[in-house]
Design an enzyme around this catalytic site. Structure first.
Site, PDB file in Angstrom:
ATOM      1  N   CYS A 116       3.938 -25.487   9.737  1.00 34.00           N
ATOM      2  CA  CYS A 116       3.564 -26.912   9.783  1.00 34.00           C
ATOM      3  C   CYS A 116       3.297 -27.538   8.234  1.00 34.00           C
ATOM      4  O   CYS A 116       3.635 -26.641   7.455  1.00 34.00           O
ATOM      5  CB  CYS A 116       1.946 -26.902  10.551  1.00 34.00           C
ATOM      6  SG  CYS A 116       0.908 -26.264   9.360  1.00 34.00           S
ATOM      7  N   HIS A 166       6.377 -29.630   2.089  1.00 37.78           N
ATOM      8  CA  HIS A 166       6.883 -29.685   0.822  1.00 37.78           C
ATOM      9  C   HIS A 166       7.040 -30.934   0.161  1.00 37.78           C
ATOM     10  O   HIS A 166       6.650 -31.145  -1.071  1.00 37.78           O
ATOM     11  CB  HIS A 166       8.300 -28.748   0.877  1.00 37.78           C
ATOM     12  CG  HIS A 166       8.188 -27.445   1.387  1.00 37.78           C
ATOM     13  ND1 HIS A 166       9.262 -27.029   2.094  1.00 37.78           N
ATOM     14  CD2 HIS A 166       7.234 -26.472   1.417  1.00 37.78           C
ATOM     15  CE1 HIS A 166       9.138 -25.950   2.553  1.00 37.78           C
ATOM     16  NE2 HIS A 166       7.961 -25.470   2.231  1.00 37.78           N
ATOM     17  N   ARG A 200       1.235 -14.713   0.948  1.00 38.14           N
ATOM     18  CA  ARG A 200       2.636 -15.025   0.809  1.00 38.14           C
ATOM     19  C   ARG A 200       2.832 -14.192  -0.564  1.00 38.14           C
ATOM     20  O   ARG A 200       3.814 -14.206  -1.049  1.00 38.14           O
ATOM     21  CB  ARG A 200       2.767 -16.385   0.263  1.00 38.14           C
ATOM     22  CG  ARG A 200       4.083 -16.776   0.849  1.00 38.14           C
ATOM     23  CD  ARG A 200       4.226 -18.204   0.983  1.00 38.14           C
ATOM     24  NE  ARG A 200       5.591 -18.572   1.167  1.00 38.14           N
ATOM     25  CZ  ARG A 200       6.591 -18.955   0.186  1.00 38.14           C
ATOM     26  NH1 ARG A 200       5.861 -19.282  -0.983  1.00 38.14           N
ATOM     27  NH2 ARG A 200       7.742 -19.277   0.278  1.00 38.14           N
ATOM     28  N   ALA A 202       1.170 -25.816   6.033  1.00 39.20           N
ATOM     29  CA  ALA A 202       1.737 -24.413   5.523  1.00 39.20           C
ATOM     30  C   ALA A 202       2.671 -24.876   4.249  1.00 39.20           C
ATOM     31  O   ALA A 202       2.767 -24.038   3.265  1.00 39.20           O
ATOM     32  CB  ALA A 202       2.552 -23.849   6.582  1.00 39.20           C
TER      33      ALA A 202
END
Lengths: 493, 74
Positions: free
Chosen positions: A62, A195, A96, A65
Site C-alpha cells: 500500500c 513512493h 526490509r 508501505a
C-alpha cells in the site's frame, strides 16, 4: 526443458486465463504479454499500474508501505511516526534490512517502531492532540533525533486530521524538520503512489531547507546516490566503487541516509538513480529546479557495472573517466574468478523473476553474466516506463506479467518449469514446496549485498548454493515422481 | 491539459514526460522552434500531438509547461 516458442507462450497465457470469469479474463489479459524486442513502447503490449482485481491474490503493498517502508524509513537519524493504529508500524518494523551505521535509540532509529497507537477515542475525537504530545515525548526521550516524519495510516485521511498544522506547530516548537506525509494506505493502486507522495513530501518539506546557504563546500565531482536502500549493505558496495573512481558521494537516498544529506543534495553535480521507480520523481524535480542532470545506472553484475561506470564517467572529465577504467581493471581478476567458478555450475539454468519496481529488469544482466537465462519477469507495481525499459533487456518470446496473481504465477511456473525463481517471502514457500529452488529477491534472502563487484560474488555464491543444493532431489513433487528416476530412488531409499 | 515536463536529451532532442501517464517520449517536431519563438504543435514519436501556447524565446529547459492534447495518436 526447452524454451517455449512464441506460439507456445501465447497459448500458455490463454490457457491460464481460461479459468477466470469473462470480465476478469479481459482485464488480466492486458497484464500478460509475450516479450517482443521489436516493440518500442510497452503500452502496445502490456497494461500496468492498474487496480488489482477483487478476488485474486495480489502481492502488492500500500501507499504507506511505499512511503514509510521504502522511502522515508531508511533515513536513519529521523524518527518516523506511524500515525494511526499500531499494526502498520509494528508489522513493517525492521523487515526490509536497510542497514545503517549508528547507535539505535541514541542517534539512529532505523529499526525502532514509533506509533501513535490509535484507539477508538482517537478515531472519534481526532488524533491531533495525541500527535503533538508524541512529538514532545520524542524530543524528551530521543534528543539526538534530527527530525520527525509523520507517516499517515489509513484512518488519518478518513477522519480528516490536520497533521500539516500539527507539523508546522511542532516544527516551530522543537526547531527541527517535521514532515507530514499523506501516505494513507488506501491511496493509489499499490505502493508506487506511496513512493510518489513521499518524494513530493521531500520536495515540499526538506529539499529547500538549505537554498541560499552556500556554507557547504562543493567540488566538481559531487554526486548523490538516489534510490539505493542499502538492503544488506547494497549502497555501501555501490558507494565504494563511485568513490574509487574519484567521485564524492554527498548523499545516499535513503539507505544509511540522513536528513542532512538530503538537504545537501541540491548542491551536487549529478544525481545517480538506481531505483528509478521509487525516486525518479525527485530527480526530475531537481533537474527542473536546480538544473541537476540525472542518469539511471545498474550495479548488478560486472557487465552492467562496467557499462554504468563508463556512462557515469562520460559526464565528467578525463580524471574520472580514467578512474572508471581503473576501477573496472582493479576488480577484473576478482569477478573473472567468480564467473570462472560459478558459471560452469549455473550455465544454461532458467530463472523466473517477480519483484517490485526495479529488479525485474536490473538483475537480468547479473544472471546473464553467470550464463543463466531469465525466461519470465514481472513487476508488482511497475509503470509503463518500467516496461519500456524491460522489453530491451528480456529475450524474445519470454513471459512478462504485470501484478501477477498467485494463481497465474503458479500456473506459469508449472508449465515453464524454471530452475530458479526469484521473488518475495509470500511466494517462497509455495514454490519451495513445488520443488523449485527459490531466492528472495527483495531481502536477498537475508544475505547481501548484491550491488557492486563485491555484491556480485555474494550473488553468484547464493544462486549456486540455492540451485545446486542437494535438498531439491529429495523433494517429492507430483509431476516428477514417475518420470524422474532420481527422485524415485530417493523415495525408495 | 496535462502538465508536461520537457527536457533536452543527449542528442539535443526534446523529451516529453507526462508524470501522471508515465508517458516518456521524444518529440519528432516542434512547430515553432527558433531562438525567438517556441511552441505550437508538437508531434511525438508515438504519433500523438500536443499543443503548447507559443511563447517568445526558448524556454529554459528542463521546464514544466501546460499542454493541450490535440489527438490521441493511434
Amino acid at each position: 526443458m526447452a524454451a517455449l516458442t512464441r506460439e507456445e507462450t501465447e497459448a500458455l497465457i490463454q490457457e491460464v486465463l481460461e479459468v477466470y470469469p469473462e470480465q476478469a479474463r479481459k482485464d488480466r489479459a492486458k497484464h500478460l504479454a509475450v516479450n517482443d524486442q521489436s516493440i518500442e513502447k510497452s503500452n502496445k503490449c502490456i497494461t500496468s499500474n492498474r487496480k488489482s482485481q477483487p478476488g485474486v491474490m495480489t502481492i502488492r503493498g500500500c501507499a504507506y508501505a511505499g512511503s514509510k517502508g521504502v522511502v522515508w524509513g531508511p533515513i536513519k537519524d529521523m524518527i518516523h511516526i506511524s500515525h494511526g493504529p499500531v499494526g502498520c508500524g509494528q508489522y513493517s518494523r525492521a523487515g526490509r534490512r536497510n542497514y545503517y551505521v549508528g547507535t539505535t535509540g541514541v542517534n539512529t532509529f532505523g529499526t525502532m517502531n514509533f506509533t501513535s497507537d490509535f484507539q477508538e477515542k482517537d478515531i472519534v475525537f481526532g488524533g491531533d492532540k495525541k500527535l503533538a504530545k508524541i512529538m514532545n515525548e520524542i524530543e524528551e526521550l530521543f534528543p539526538l533525533n534530527k527530525g520527525i516524519s509523520i507517516q499517515s495510516e489509513c484512518p488519518i485521511g478518513l477522519i480528516g486530521d490536520d497533521i500539516e498544522a500539527v507539523a508546522k506547530k511542532a516544527n516551530k516548537e522543537i526547531g527541527k524538520p517535521v514532515v507530514p506525509v499523506r501516505c494513507e494506505g488506501f491511496r493509489g493502486v499499490s505502493q508506487s503512489l506511496g513512493h510518489h507522495i513521499a518524494n513530493d513530501a521531500i520536495r515540499d518539506w526538506v529539499l529547500e531547507n538549505r537554498d541560499g546557504d552556500d556554507s557547504f563546500p562543493v567540488t566538481p565531482y559531487d554526486v548523490a546516490v538516489i534510490g539505493d536502500y542499502n538492503i544488506g549493505g547494497d549502497a555501501w558496495a555501490s558507494r565504494t566503487l563511485l568513490e574509487e573512481m574519484g567521485l564524492r558521494v554527498v548523499a545516499q537516498w535513503s539507505g544509511d541516509g540522513t536528513i542532512a544529506e538530503m538537504e545537501k543534495t541540491p548542491k551536487v553535480k549529478l544525481n545517480l538513480i538506481h531505483c528509478y521507480r521509487s525516486m525518479n520523481y525527485i530527480a526530475r524535480h531537481m533537474e527542473e529546479k536546480y538544473k541537476i542532470p540525472w542518469i539511471e545506472y545498474n550495479f548488478f553484475g560486472p557487465t552492467k557495472i562496467a557499462e554504468s561506470l563508463r556512462k557515469i564517467a562520460a559526464l565528467f572529465d578525463e580524471t574520472i573517466q580514467a578512474g572508471a577504467e581503473r576501477v573496472i581493471l582493479k576488480y577484473q581478476s576478482e569477478y573473472d574468478a567468480v564467473i570462472a567458478k560459478y558459471k560452469p555450475r549455473l550455465q544454461g539454468k532458467r530463472v523466473m523473476l517477480y519483484v517490485g519496481g526495479l529488479r525485474p529488469r536490473h538483475v537480468i544482466g547479473a544472471y546473464e553474466d553467470l550464463g543463466m537465462e531469465v525466461v519470465g519477469t514481472g513487476y508488482e507495481f511497475g509503470h509503463n516506463d518500467d516496461y519500456d525499459r524491460t522489453i530491451k533487456e528480456m529475450g524474445n518470446a519470454t513471459l512478462i506479467y504485470d501484478d501477477v496473481t498467485g494463481y497465474e504465477f503458479e500456473e506459469f511456473v508449472k508449465r515453464v518449469q524454471p530452475d530458479l525463481i526469484g521473488s518475495g517471502i509470500k511466494e517462497k514457500y509455495i514454490f519451495q514446496k513445488m520443488g523449485i529452488p527459490f531466492r528472495q529477491m527483495h531481502s536477498w534472502d537475508y544475505s547481501g549485498p548484491y550491488h557492486g563487484y563485491d555484491g556480485f560474488a555474494i550473488f553468484a555464491r547464493d544462486m549456486d548454493m540455492t540451485l545446486n543444493n542437494p535438498c531439491w532431489k529429495q523433494v517429492k513433487v507430483p509431476w516428477k515422481t514417475e518420470e524422474s528416476p532420481k527422485v524415485a530412488v530417493a523415495v525408495g531409499a | 491539459m496535462p502538465s508536461v515536463m520537457l527536457k533536452k536529451n543527449a542528442e539535443g532532442k526534446l523529451v516529453f514526460y507526462v508524470p501522471k501517464k508515465d508517458l516518456e517520449e521524444v518529440a519528432e517536431s516542434v512547430e515553432f522552434d527558433s531562438p525567438e519563438r517556441w511552441g505550437g504543435e508538437v508531434l511525438l514519436s508515438d504519433g500523438s500531438k500536443y499543443y503548447f501556447e507559443p511563447q517568445d524565446g526558448q524556454p529554459d529547459f528542463p521546464v514544466t509547461l501546460r499542454a493541450k492534447r490535440l489527438d490521441s495518436g493511434e
